[in-house]
Motif scaffolding. Sequence first.
Motif, PDB file in Angstrom:
ATOM      1  N   GLY A 246     -25.553 -38.384 -13.475  1.00 44.88           N
ATOM      2  CA  GLY A 246     -26.312 -39.625 -14.140  1.00 44.88           C
ATOM      3  C   GLY A 246     -27.993 -39.550 -13.452  1.00 44.88           C
ATOM      4  N   LEU A 247     -28.286 -38.411 -12.857  1.00 45.05           N
ATOM      5  CA  LEU A 247     -29.539 -38.259 -12.305  1.00 45.05           C
ATOM      6  C   LEU A 247     -30.404 -37.735 -13.201  1.00 45.05           C
ATOM      7  N   SER A 248     -31.715 -38.273 -13.663  1.00 38.05           N
ATOM      8  CA  SER A 248     -32.757 -37.904 -14.302  1.00 38.05           C
ATOM      9  C   SER A 248     -33.355 -36.611 -13.563  1.00 38.05           C
ATOM     10  N   PHE A 249     -33.659 -35.488 -14.404  1.00 38.45           N
ATOM     11  CA  PHE A 249     -34.047 -34.207 -13.838  1.00 38.45           C
ATOM     12  C   PHE A 249     -35.548 -34.030 -14.049  1.00 38.45           C
ATOM     13  N   GLN A 250     -36.193 -34.212 -12.965  1.00 40.32           N
ATOM     14  CA  GLN A 250     -37.616 -33.955 -13.249  1.00 40.32           C
ATOM     15  C   GLN A 250     -38.261 -32.615 -12.746  1.00 40.32           C
ATOM     16  N   ALA A 251     -38.654 -31.626 -13.621  1.00 39.24           N
ATOM     17  CA  ALA A 251     -38.998 -30.146 -13.367  1.00 39.24           C
ATOM     18  C   ALA A 251     -40.400 -30.465 -12.687  1.00 39.24           C
ATOM     19  N   TRP A 252     -40.276 -29.808 -11.323  1.00 42.55           N
ATOM     20  CA  TRP A 252     -41.417 -29.966 -10.362  1.00 42.55           C
ATOM     21  C   TRP A 252     -42.245 -28.562 -10.326  1.00 42.55           C
ATOM     22  N   ILE A 253     -43.704 -28.441 -10.602  1.00 38.58           N
ATOM     23  CA  ILE A 253     -44.230 -27.207 -10.601  1.00 38.58           C
ATOM     24  C   ILE A 253     -45.509 -27.420  -9.776  1.00 38.58           C
ATOM     25  N   ASN A 254     -45.962 -26.213  -9.183  1.00 39.37           N
ATOM     26  CA  ASN A 254     -47.239 -26.316  -8.598  1.00 39.37           C
ATOM     27  C   ASN A 254     -48.073 -25.373  -9.268  1.00 39.37           C
ATOM     28  N   PRO A 255     -49.156 -26.098 -10.353  1.00 41.08           N
ATOM     29  CA  PRO A 255     -49.476 -25.069 -11.245  1.00 41.08           C
ATOM     30  C   PRO A 255     -50.556 -24.007 -10.879  1.00 41.08           C
ATOM     31  N   MET A 256     -51.336 -24.230  -9.881  1.00 40.55           N
ATOM     32  CA  MET A 256     -52.610 -23.549  -9.438  1.00 40.55           C
ATOM     33  C   MET A 256     -51.965 -22.568  -8.079  1.00 40.55           C
ATOM     34  N   ARG A 257     -51.127 -22.794  -7.385  1.00 45.90           N
ATOM     35  CA  ARG A 257     -50.707 -22.219  -6.313  1.00 45.90           C
ATOM     36  C   ARG A 257     -49.876 -20.900  -6.615  1.00 45.90           C
ATOM     37  N   GLY A 258     -50.333 -19.745  -6.102  1.00 53.39           N
ATOM     38  CA  GLY A 258     -49.626 -18.611  -6.436  1.00 53.39           C
ATOM     39  C   GLY A 258     -48.926 -18.079  -5.288  1.00 53.39           C
ATOM     40  N   CYS A 259     -48.438 -16.546  -5.484  1.00 47.95           N
ATOM     41  CA  CYS A 259     -47.507 -16.093  -4.632  1.00 47.95           C
ATOM     42  C   CYS A 259     -48.574 -15.750  -3.250  1.00 47.95           C
ATOM     43  N   SER A 260     -47.884 -15.061  -2.316  1.00 47.13           N
ATOM     44  CA  SER A 260     -48.812 -14.723  -1.143  1.00 47.13           C
ATOM     45  C   SER A 260     -49.109 -13.376  -1.415  1.00 47.13           C
ATOM     46  N   VAL A 261     -50.094 -12.717  -1.001  1.00 47.43           N
ATOM     47  CA  VAL A 261     -50.746 -11.517  -1.172  1.00 47.43           C
ATOM     48  C   VAL A 261     -49.812 -10.380  -0.967  1.00 47.43           C
ATOM     49  N   SER A 262     -48.971 -10.665   0.132  1.00 44.99           N
ATOM     50  CA  SER A 262     -48.009  -9.324   0.293  1.00 44.99           C
ATOM     51  C   SER A 262     -46.986  -9.469  -0.744  1.00 44.99           C
ATOM     52  N   ASP A 263     -46.649 -10.498  -1.587  1.00 41.43           N
ATOM     53  CA  ASP A 263     -45.776 -10.752  -2.632  1.00 41.43           C
ATOM     54  C   ASP A 263     -46.403 -10.215  -4.084  1.00 41.43           C
ATOM     55  N   ILE A 264     -47.739  -9.577  -4.260  1.00 45.13           N
ATOM     56  CA  ILE A 264     -48.117  -9.451  -5.528  1.00 45.13           C
ATOM     57  C   ILE A 264     -47.536  -8.799  -6.594  1.00 45.13           C
ATOM     58  N   SER A 265     -46.831  -7.682  -5.819  1.00 49.65           N
ATOM     59  CA  SER A 265     -46.059  -6.715  -6.691  1.00 49.65           C
ATOM     60  C   SER A 265     -45.064  -7.419  -7.600  1.00 49.65           C
ATOM     61  N   ARG A 266     -44.456  -8.609  -7.097  1.00 50.22           N
ATOM     62  CA  ARG A 266     -43.466  -9.206  -7.808  1.00 50.22           C
ATOM     63  C   ARG A 266     -44.097  -9.619  -9.104  1.00 50.22           C
ATOM     64  N   GLU A 267     -45.331  -9.743  -9.434  1.00 57.67           N
ATOM     65  CA  GLU A 267     -45.953 -10.300 -10.476  1.00 57.67           C
ATOM     66  C   GLU A 267     -46.148  -9.183 -11.589  1.00 57.67           C
ATOM     67  N   ASN A 268     -45.928  -7.881 -11.136  1.00 59.43           N
ATOM     68  CA  ASN A 268     -46.144  -6.817 -11.931  1.00 59.43           C
ATOM     69  C   ASN A 268     -45.535  -7.046 -13.375  1.00 59.43           C
ATOM     70  N   GLY A 269     -46.235  -6.783 -14.312  1.00 60.73           N
ATOM     71  CA  GLY A 269     -45.611  -6.934 -15.794  1.00 60.73           C
ATOM     72  C   GLY A 269     -46.107  -8.371 -16.228  1.00 60.73           C
ATOM     73  N   TYR A 270     -46.577  -9.171 -15.529  1.00 59.58           N
ATOM     74  CA  TYR A 270     -46.970 -10.440 -15.561  1.00 59.58           C
ATOM     75  C   TYR A 270     -48.542 -10.865 -15.750  1.00 59.58           C
ATOM     76  N   PRO A 271     -49.151 -11.654 -16.503  1.00 60.86           N
ATOM     77  CA  PRO A 271     -50.608 -12.047 -16.418  1.00 60.86           C
ATOM     78  C   PRO A 271     -51.438 -11.981 -14.808  1.00 60.86           C
ATOM     79  N   MET A 272     -50.641 -12.742 -13.857  1.00 60.65           N
ATOM     80  CA  MET A 272     -51.246 -12.802 -12.686  1.00 60.65           C
ATOM     81  C   MET A 272     -51.668 -11.524 -11.781  1.00 60.65           C
ATOM     82  N   TYR A 273     -50.541 -10.608 -12.311  1.00 60.14           N
ATOM     83  CA  TYR A 273     -50.813  -9.064 -11.769  1.00 60.14           C
ATOM     84  C   TYR A 273     -51.944  -8.571 -11.946  1.00 60.14           C
ATOM     85  N   SER A 274     -52.399  -8.742 -13.256  1.00 61.27           N
ATOM     86  CA  SER A 274     -53.585  -7.991 -13.671  1.00 61.27           C
ATOM     87  C   SER A 274     -54.806  -8.645 -13.142  1.00 61.27           C
ATOM     88  N   TRP A 275     -54.836  -9.741 -12.720  1.00 59.78           N
ATOM     89  CA  TRP A 275     -55.763 -10.626 -12.247  1.00 59.78           C
ATOM     90  C   TRP A 275     -56.484 -10.670 -10.566  1.00 59.78           C
TER      91      TRP A 275
END
Length: 516
Positions: A246-275
């Motif tokens: 009976g719990l309402s589920f609210q999906a929580w996002i941080n829209p502007m915060r991205g990954c750490s610099v060391s993790d950018i390879s995880r974004e390969n194939g997604y828009p943020m990687y090219s930026w």
Amino acid sequence: MKSKTIASLSFALVSCMLGGCANKTEQATVIVVDSGGASENNSTSAVVSSEKVSSSQAVSIVVPKSSSSTTTKAPVSVFIPQPDHYEPNSDTSSSSESTFSTGGSSENSFVLPSTPPQSSNASSSSSISSSSSSSSSKNEQPSVPVIPDDPIGTNSYQTLNYSEVKGVWISYIELAGLSSGSESEFRNSLGNVYDNCVSLGINTVFVHVRSHGDAYYNSDYFPRTKYIGGSYDPLPVMIDEAHKRGLSFQAWINPMRGCSVSDISRENGYPMYSWADGETRLVELNNYYYLNPAYDEVIDLISKGAEEIVANYDVDGLHIDDYFYPTTEKWFDSAAFAESSYSKLSDFRFANCDKLVSSLYSAVKRANNTAIFGVSPQGNYNNNYAYMYADVEKWCTESGYLDYIMPQIYFGFKNAAQPYSDVVKQWDNIAAKGKVPLIVGLSPSKIGTEDGWGGTYGKREWIDDKEILKRQFLEAAEQVSYGGICLYSYNSMFNADIDVKAQVDAEVAALKAAMN
């Protein structure tokens, strides 16, 4: 292997400038990393132990349809947390005009305007498009998915939301501490979390589904999160287990915060990687990337990411907190500002955040018009304008921005600059102007700790005084626009440090008695 991660000095300084210096058990964490594959039969999990370094009537209830799991590539579970809600700096001036200096130079000072920001379109650049080749090397242009103009689709699910919210934030920090190598492990461990919430009288959970430019679900726009193991889709599990209780589920996002610099390879194939290689759409600050909302394609990426959540999953709403502009420094978006029609940087940034919030609101309503969208800004009203460029009063009083406001009023009654009673009344007046529900964010994480921003009389309030949360809840409930409360965070109540556990248990018990 095990590694210990401590927030860098530069991040600590920025957090303190933004008021994030309160003691929290989440700030230093021991991590277990399993680099092997994960599946239903080969489970992995991120094991976390922390040490301190610093009923209301349901609007609509529908039995949710079950969600199917889709297999994706199993990530490596790594947990590198940072504090997630800024603790508001209660020493910031409470006057209608304030100046914030970031480095001693007058060029870096920002004066809070006494009039609303000008209206104009923010700077825009070309739309995201696919390149002709793909590469895993950061020095080569990768293939980037096109963000389509067509709507993602609609969801006919009738949402479960309550007229009086009794909520709790469950962040990526808590999720990373759960057994998650297989779907069954994750279901069981998350079910225990939800059971604890229900036992307190909670009816709504605000759960991270994007914390660092990632996705805790199957996404076309963001890579799978590293904070949950396995190869299954975690979001249907989160939703199903919540709705079962009976719990309402609210999906929580941080829209502007991205990954750490060391993790950018995880974004390969997604828009943020090219930026990420000298681009102005994605900006590096203190070893993290942040999306720059000055560009239409950035707003489009963020809103499409939100729309796919609401369209494809039976969430009851979408929620964002106070992660807007991470700095007041001019260099962050100087190129976009130079190309804009604005004469004042502050007006430019206010307009960009307006567009971000209104785009998210519209995306949610397109996907499911019964879902709700809300914002949790800093409790110190002026900080939203001086640091974040978040025009919270406009969002509350004009249509098309939000369905509720949830300020993080993490102050004690004796706080010298921001006493709780004054602050909750200030927010009630704002909410009443726009006739939006006021859900008050409270902070059990401060129980038993010294409040460095509390002033002479408020410094030891959270150590010496009794039933603070209960009294705050009761006062919140007296407000004209009262729509509930939300507690930050789950761990601070159910996994409290041993030296404050007895006090936390007593405070939570008193709050429970008052809420139920």
